[in-house]
Design a protein around this motif. Structure first.
Motif, PDB file in Angstrom:
ATOM      1  N   GLU A 137     -10.932  40.922  19.452  1.00  0.00           N
ATOM      2  CA  GLU A 137     -11.215  40.124  20.371  1.00  0.00           C
ATOM      3  C   GLU A 137      -9.841  39.269  20.849  1.00  0.00           C
ATOM      4  OE1 GLU A 137     -15.299  39.882  18.729  1.00  0.00           O
ATOM      5  OE2 GLU A 137     -13.788  39.185  17.741  1.00  0.00           O
ATOM      6  N   GLY A 175     -20.553  40.800   6.239  1.00  0.00           N
ATOM      7  CA  GLY A 175     -20.655  41.227   7.955  1.00  0.00           C
ATOM      8  C   GLY A 175     -20.263  42.762   7.869  1.00  0.00           C
ATOM      9  N   CYS A 205     -18.364  31.176  16.163  1.00  0.00           N
ATOM     10  CA  CYS A 205     -18.545  31.911  15.060  1.00  0.00           C
ATOM     11  C   CYS A 205     -17.630  33.228  15.056  1.00  0.00           C
ATOM     12  CB  CYS A 205     -20.006  32.339  14.827  1.00  0.00           C
ATOM     13  SG  CYS A 205     -21.121  30.959  14.349  1.00  0.00           S
ATOM     14  N   THR A 206     -17.717  33.862  15.994  1.00  0.00           N
ATOM     15  CA  THR A 206     -16.611  35.133  16.158  1.00  0.00           C
ATOM     16  C   THR A 206     -15.237  34.590  16.395  1.00  0.00           C
ATOM     17  OG1 THR A 206     -17.187  35.214  18.464  1.00  0.00           O
ATOM     18  CG2 THR A 206     -18.651  36.601  16.966  1.00  0.00           C
ATOM     19  N   ASP A 207     -14.215  35.689  16.178  1.00  0.00           N
ATOM     20  CA  ASP A 207     -12.974  35.291  16.584  1.00  0.00           C
ATOM     21  C   ASP A 207     -12.612  34.638  18.095  1.00  0.00           C
ATOM     22  OD1 ASP A 207     -12.687  36.350  13.952  1.00  0.00           O
ATOM     23  OD2 ASP A 207     -11.655  38.184  14.692  1.00  0.00           O
ATOM     24  N   ASN A 208     -11.995  33.473  17.774  1.00  0.00           N
ATOM     25  CA  ASN A 208     -11.698  32.714  19.229  1.00  0.00           C
ATOM     26  C   ASN A 208     -10.573  32.006  19.292  1.00  0.00           C
ATOM     27  OD1 ASN A 208     -12.490  29.603  18.509  1.00  0.00           O
ATOM     28  ND2 ASN A 208     -14.097  31.146  17.579  1.00  0.00           N
ATOM     29  N   SER A 267     -17.559  36.873   7.349  1.00  0.00           N
ATOM     30  CA  SER A 267     -17.290  37.722   8.732  1.00  0.00           C
ATOM     31  C   SER A 267     -17.298  39.221   8.217  1.00  0.00           C
ATOM     32  CB  SER A 267     -15.945  37.332   9.110  1.00  0.00           C
ATOM     33  OG  SER A 267     -14.831  37.730   8.289  1.00  0.00           O
ATOM     34  N   HIS A 294     -11.154  29.847  11.086  1.00  0.00           N
ATOM     35  CA  HIS A 294     -12.668  29.996  11.074  1.00  0.00           C
ATOM     36  C   HIS A 294     -13.329  28.712  10.203  1.00  0.00           C
ATOM     37  CE1 HIS A 294     -14.050  33.616  12.888  1.00  0.00           C
ATOM     38  NE2 HIS A 294     -13.007  34.224  12.326  1.00  0.00           N
ATOM     39  N   SER A 353     -13.760  40.520  24.551  1.00  0.00           N
ATOM     40  CA  SER A 353     -14.108  41.276  23.386  1.00  0.00           C
ATOM     41  C   SER A 353     -14.012  42.741  23.721  1.00  0.00           C
ATOM     42  CB  SER A 353     -15.575  40.892  23.104  1.00  0.00           C
ATOM     43  OG  SER A 353     -16.084  42.001  22.197  1.00  0.00           O
ATOM     44  N   GLY A 402     -18.336  35.193  11.430  1.00  0.00           N
ATOM     45  CA  GLY A 402     -19.229  35.878  12.656  1.00  0.00           C
ATOM     46  C   GLY A 402     -20.820  35.911  11.967  1.00  0.00           C
TER      47      GLY A 402
END
Length: 337
Positions: free
Chosen positions: A12, A163, A298-301, A136, A115, A31, A268
């Motif tokens: 991402e 994950g 929650c996801t990479d950002n 994750s 995170h 993404s 995630g």
């Protein structure tokens, strides 16, 4: 202080602007799911090349969205590690080049600290201290968090992360990539009571985790059962139930070991519906607090990187422009602020 955050640790590309006084100003996230779908997983070289293509337009769009000029930015935060080295280098090169050109400080952020602090972007936000459950695709760990940079890793995955186990099990069930969310969706069509899968490493003391054996157990079950959607849904339900129950058992142990009454969940897998529901029930029964980031965090950002970087820049910490990216980097190596 206004900080530009850049995240490129895996698949991402995230960019965000965070202000120490006004909060999150803008963010953009791209993404690469479609790019890697044909391969059933992330291809590092393709990931790096796509970061190169997307990062400049995303920075430009984030600035435009926030109505911010380059001259308004006081610092730049970027993911220094851990992650895929090629992907990390794209973000770090961009960040350090801009910092050099604009004559502002840069800070290399630990991906998992990003995170861990992501729930701070929401209201109400958790206060220190707490036990962090970081789950994750690449990491599963329990951390005693006394403050920013004051981390004690209590336990972590010794093989597949939670994950990763979700994705691999989804592949066994014939689901597309990324499999974790699709497995969770399939599990909603299933029900309990059909299968009893093991809760790995819960029959012994300690807080380390292992999900590789659970994945193998599921694989053997699939071979023996009927190949139809309802059977697969029931298997997905039982697998998800086993992972959630295992994580809950470990978290209860961590709370008892530390004497804390607050859990912060991030990564995630923290977006998983059953995980949130079961932890909510447990928190009422056992009288502890539980916090999760919004689904978008929650996801990479880039927002989590901008926030974590802002906290460290405000505290006076910077990273030299000749610093190296760190594909492996322990949380416990970070300095307290």
């Amino acid at each position: 202080m206004i900080v530009l955050g850049i995240e490129t640790s895996c698949d991402e590309t995230g960019v965000a602007l965070y202000c120490s006084e006004r909060g999150l100003l803008a963010q953009q996230l791209y993404s690469q799911i479609k790019l890697h779908a044909d391969y059933g997983g992330v291809v590092p070289e393709l990931a790096s090349r796509d970061h190169v293509r997307k990062i400049v337009p995303l920075v430009q769009e984030t600035l435009r969205q926030a109505g911010i000029e380059q001259s308004d930015i006081d610092g730049i935060a970027y993911t220094r590690g851990p992650g895929l080295i090629g992907a990390l280098l794209v973000g770090s090169s961009m960040a350090r080049s801009l910092a050099y050109a604009w004559q502002i400080p840069a800070i290399g952020v630990h991906h998992m600290e990003g995170h861990l602090l992501a729930p701070m972007l929401d209201e109400p936000s958790p206060s220190f201290p707490f036990v962090a459950l970081l789950v994750s695709g690449g990491h599963s760990m329990l951390v005693n968090v006394q403050g920013i940079g004051v981390y004690e890793v209590l336990g972590e995955s010794v093989d597949d992360a939670a994950g990763e186990a979700f994705d691999k099990t989804a592949k066994l069930l014939g689901l597309d990539y990324p499999g974790g969310p699709l497995l969770a969706k399939l599990a909603e069509k299933g029900s309990g009571g059909h299968y009893k899968f093991p809760r790995p490493m819960t029959d012994r003391p300690g807080l380390d985790m292992s999900f590789s054996g659970l994945k193998t157990f599921v694989a053997n079950t699939i071979k023996k059962e009927a190949d139809d959607e309802q059977t697969h849904a029931n298997i997905a339900y039982a697998f998800q139930e086993a992972v959630v129950d295992t994580l809950l058992i470990k978290c209860r142990r961590a709370l008892k070991q530390t004497g804390l009454k607050r859990i912060v969940m991030a990564g995630g897998v923290a977006a998983n519906k059953m995980l949130r529901e079961e932890f909510a029930k447990a928190s009422q029964k056992d009288k502890f607090e539980v916090f999760y980031p919004s689904f978008e965090y929650c996801t990479d950002n880039g927002a989590m990187i901008a926030y974590a970087g802002c906290k460290r820049l405000v505290a006076g910490e910077t990273t030299p422009l000749n610093s190296k990216s760190l594909p492996r980097w322990s949380l416990e190596e970070l300095d307290a602020i």
